[in-house]
Write a protein that holds these residues in place. Structure first.
Motif, short mmCIF file in Angstrom:
data_model
loop_
_atom_site.label_atom_id
_atom_site.label_comp_id
_atom_site.label_asym_id
_atom_site.label_seq_id
_atom_site.Cartn_x
_atom_site.Cartn_y
_atom_site.Cartn_z
N VAL A 256 0.86 -1.18 0.00
CA VAL A 256 0.00 0.00 0.00
C VAL A 256 0.89 1.22 0.00
CG1 VAL A 256 -1.77 1.25 1.28
CG2 VAL A 256 -1.70 -1.26 1.37
N GLU A 257 0.65 2.13 -0.93
CA GLU A 257 1.44 3.36 -0.98
C GLU A 257 0.59 4.50 -0.43
OE1 GLU A 257 3.87 5.72 -4.39
OE2 GLU A 257 3.30 3.65 -4.83
N HIS A 258 1.24 5.41 0.25
CA HIS A 258 0.51 6.56 0.81
C HIS A 258 1.06 7.86 0.24
CE1 HIS A 258 -1.72 4.50 4.04
NE2 HIS A 258 -0.72 3.64 3.96
N LYS A 298 -2.78 -2.93 -12.37
CA LYS A 298 -2.93 -1.80 -11.44
C LYS A 298 -1.59 -1.21 -11.05
CE LYS A 298 -7.43 -1.64 -9.47
NZ LYS A 298 -8.28 -1.74 -8.27
N TYR A 299 -0.56 -2.04 -11.07
CA TYR A 299 0.77 -1.53 -10.77
C TYR A 299 1.22 -0.57 -11.87
CZ TYR A 299 5.82 -1.38 -10.19
OH TYR A 299 7.11 -0.95 -10.04
N ASP A 300 0.95 -0.94 -13.13
CA ASP A 300 1.42 -0.15 -14.26
C ASP A 300 0.67 1.16 -14.41
OD1 ASP A 300 2.68 -2.69 -16.15
OD2 ASP A 300 1.16 -3.13 -14.63
N THR A 301 -0.58 1.19 -13.96
CA THR A 301 -1.43 2.35 -14.26
C THR A 301 -1.65 3.23 -13.04
OG1 THR A 301 -3.37 0.99 -13.80
CG2 THR A 301 -2.69 1.14 -16.10
N LYS A 302 -1.05 2.87 -11.94
CA LYS A 302 -1.30 3.60 -10.68
C LYS A 302 -0.78 5.03 -10.73
CE LYS A 302 1.06 2.55 -6.77
NZ LYS A 302 1.32 1.75 -5.55
N ARG A 303 -1.63 5.97 -10.36
CA ARG A 303 -1.19 7.38 -10.26
C ARG A 303 -1.88 8.05 -9.09
NH1 ARG A 303 -2.63 10.29 -15.47
NH2 ARG A 303 -2.08 12.11 -14.24
N GLY A 307 -6.31 16.05 -5.58
CA GLY A 307 -7.73 16.31 -5.45
C GLY A 307 -8.58 15.07 -5.73
N LYS A 308 -8.01 14.07 -6.36
CA LYS A 308 -8.81 12.88 -6.72
C LYS A 308 -8.39 11.67 -5.90
CE LYS A 308 -10.56 12.65 -11.44
NZ LYS A 308 -10.15 12.14 -12.76
N GLY A 309 -7.09 11.61 -5.60
CA GLY A 309 -6.57 10.43 -4.92
C GLY A 309 -5.98 9.44 -5.90
N TRP A 310 -5.98 8.16 -5.53
CA TRP A 310 -5.36 7.14 -6.36
C TRP A 310 -6.26 6.74 -7.52
CZ3 TRP A 310 -0.41 6.21 -5.84
CH2 TRP A 310 0.20 6.51 -4.62
N THR A 311 -5.68 6.66 -8.71
CA THR A 311 -6.45 6.18 -9.86
C THR A 311 -5.66 5.08 -10.58
OG1 THR A 311 -5.46 7.76 -11.38
CG2 THR A 311 -7.50 8.45 -10.26
N PHE A 312 -6.41 4.28 -11.31
CA PHE A 312 -5.79 3.17 -12.07
C PHE A 312 -6.40 3.17 -13.47
CE2 PHE A 312 -5.99 2.17 -7.58
CZ PHE A 312 -4.71 1.74 -7.28
N HIS A 313 -6.41 4.36 -14.08
CA HIS A 313 -7.10 4.49 -15.37
C HIS A 313 -6.57 3.51 -16.40
CE1 HIS A 313 -9.44 7.76 -14.06
NE2 HIS A 313 -8.41 8.57 -13.86
#
Ligand code: ATP
Ligand code: MG
Length: 483
Positions: A256-258, A298-303, A307-313
């Motif tokens: 888990v990244e914070h 999800k590892y490759d797309t994690k950003r 204002g939005k938080g974590w996304t995995f588009h």
């Protein structure tokens, strides 16, 4: 270093069917005639003691296993298949797959799983087996018929539900690294624990999996996936570093990244939970693969977006591509099965979008069309993808999916989209405009399909034909035949 062992014997009445009894009698008589002691060994004995169904019977013969197999085959009038290279012989007796092998001693060379084999005693043979629970033998010989021979306290380990190697685990695993995956598979299949010293040896020898053929590895992975709780296997592989060797992409999902005090969920353990939930609902191996891989990107797309938080588009799109890489590497079937897994990974977010209030019929038709026969599997995956600890939320999400299901049924009953083919085929387009196959034909075909799915034209030949003329005119094409 080899421990000194004495074979402990005990008599344990085990249920034997009539068919089995007939087989044992023939084997015992033929073995006695050849003065070759014979034993039922391994998985069959283990499964009997655990009251699990087992249709494989393995016989170990102190002497010539192939000759005994031939003699038994003749008596039972069944053909015998001999594998000379392995020194084994097989026959089928009713629904039992029966195998004969001479007791052997093995010595291994470091770079290969292929041992040098010499004839050995029963004890030599049992000591080279993978786990104590697989090293139990039942005698079929006159002086101790029916006796259970337990050289390594396999019975004790069965009671304690432990996987332990008969010899030092370092030796057992480095001789044949596949045994590490068998340990994992049995842990999940039987719900047994691997003893700590064996776990340590697994971590130490994980890299030696590289000498094992990919087919054997994949075979074990499939068996792990087919257990009642596959998470046991994948968690154990993770903790013993075996997972890094077989599916490194999954390892990347761990943790888990914070950022700015906001964390995302641990996608590795989320995945394992989804997998177990799918396993409760379905026996479909490929759906289970889809569960294992649904969040693989999800590892490759994690950003982290301000204002939005974590996304995995786009993780479903990248994930579907990764499925192919993984299937190729593992020599899994690339046709139907891989296409299904890709489809399920690609579509796994779609039913969530459909659970929103204002969903349109065209969105429903589109999913029916794209999922086709895999719709039920997709819904099962989505329902299993709910892993919130908040029971109220779980209930609400499941209720939403029930609504999606009823909308899907309603639209399908009306529009029959699931196994639908658009009314105008590529051939009709080519014939109408006297054009050869090519990119434009595909464009027109797709435009017709889209217009119907969107509800812009009706799903009839005439509407589609008129629409085709319009589209073709945009390309400067004119019909050479009349409808
Ligand atoms: P299952 O049939 O469910 O896969 P099993 O234990 O019967 O489980 P088999 O592959 O049928 O496994 O093998 C029969 C027996 O042969 C095992 O019980 C074990 O004693 C021995 N064995 C099989 N594979 C190995 C191995 N790689 N190393 C050591 N012993 C093995
Ligand atoms: Mg077996």
């Amino acid at each position: 270093m080899q421990r000194f062992v004495t074979i402990r014997t005990c008599y344990k009445p085990l249920p034997v069917s009539d068919t089995e009894q007939q087989l044992y009698e023939v084997v015992a008589a033929e073995a006695a005639a050849r003065q070759a002691p014979v034993y039922v060994v391994g998985g069959h004995v283990r499964d009997k003691l655990l009251q699990r169904d087992s249709k494989d019977i393995d016989f170990t013969v102190v002497g010539n296993g192939l000759a005994l197999a031939e003699a038994v085959g003749q008596k039972l009038q069944t053909p015998v298949t001999v594998f000379k290279n392995f020194g084994t012989a097989r026959l089928q007796y009713h629904d039992f797959a029966v195998e004969f092998v001479g007791a052997r001693r093995e010595s291994y060379r470091p770079a290969s799983r292929k041992p040098e084999v010499q004839a050995g005693t029963l004890l030599d043979d049992l000591a080279r087996r993978d786990f104590t629970i697989n090293a139990l033998a039942v005698s079929l010989n006159a002086d101790d018929y029916g006796m259970l021979l337990d050289a390594f306290d396999g019975l004790g380990d069965l009671e304690r539900r432990l996987l332990r190697t008969p010899l030092e685990p370092e030796l057992t695993f480095s001789d044949d690294p596949l045994r590490m995956l068998r340990a994992v598979r049995f842990a999940a299949q039987l719900d047994f624990a691997v003893v700590p010293e064996a776990r340590m040896a697994m971590r130490q020898h994980a890299e030696r999996l590289r000498i094992v053929s990919i087919e054997r590895i994949t075979d074990e992975l499939n068996k792990m996936l087919m257990t009642d709780r596959p998470s046991i296997a994948f968690d154990l592989m993770f903790k013993t570093d075996l997972l890094r060797e077989v599916l490194p992409e999954l390892v990347l999902l761990y943790g888990v990244e914070h950022v700015e005090g906001k964390g995302h969920k641990d996608n590795f353990y989320h995945t394992l939970q989804v997998l177990d939930q799918v396993a409760k609902r379905s026996d479909d191996l490929w759906l289970r693969w889809a569960a294992l891989l649904h969040d693989i990107a999800k590892y490759d797309t994690k950003r982290f977006e301000k204002g939005k938080g974590w996304t995995f588009h786009g993780h479903e799109v990248v994930g579907a591509r990764k499925v192919e890489t993984i299937f190729r590497r593992l020599h899994l079937p690339l046709q139907e099965p891989m296409k299904r897994v890709q489809k399920l990974v690609l579509l796994h977010l779609r039913p969530i979008a459909l659970s929103k209030e204002e969903v349109t019929d065209s969105a429903i038709r589109r999913l029916l069309f794209e999922a086709g026969d895999d719709l039920e599997a997709l819904m099962t995956l989505c329902e299993s993808d709910i892993t919130s600890k908040n029971e109220k939320k779980v209930k609400k999400y499941l209720e939403n999916f029930r609504l999606v299901r009823s909308k899907l049924i309603e639209v399908e009953e009306r529009d029959r989209i699931r196994n639908w083919q658009p009314p105008i085929s590529g051939e009709v387009i080519m014939r109408t405009f006297a054009k050869p196959p090519g990119r434009e034909i595909g464009i027109i075909k797709e435009a017709i399909r889209e217009a119907i799915l969107e509800g812009r034209i009706r799903n009839t030949y005439d509407d589609a034909y008129a629409f085709m003329l319009e589209k073709a005119a945009e390309l400067g094409w004119h019909p050479v035949t009349k409808n």
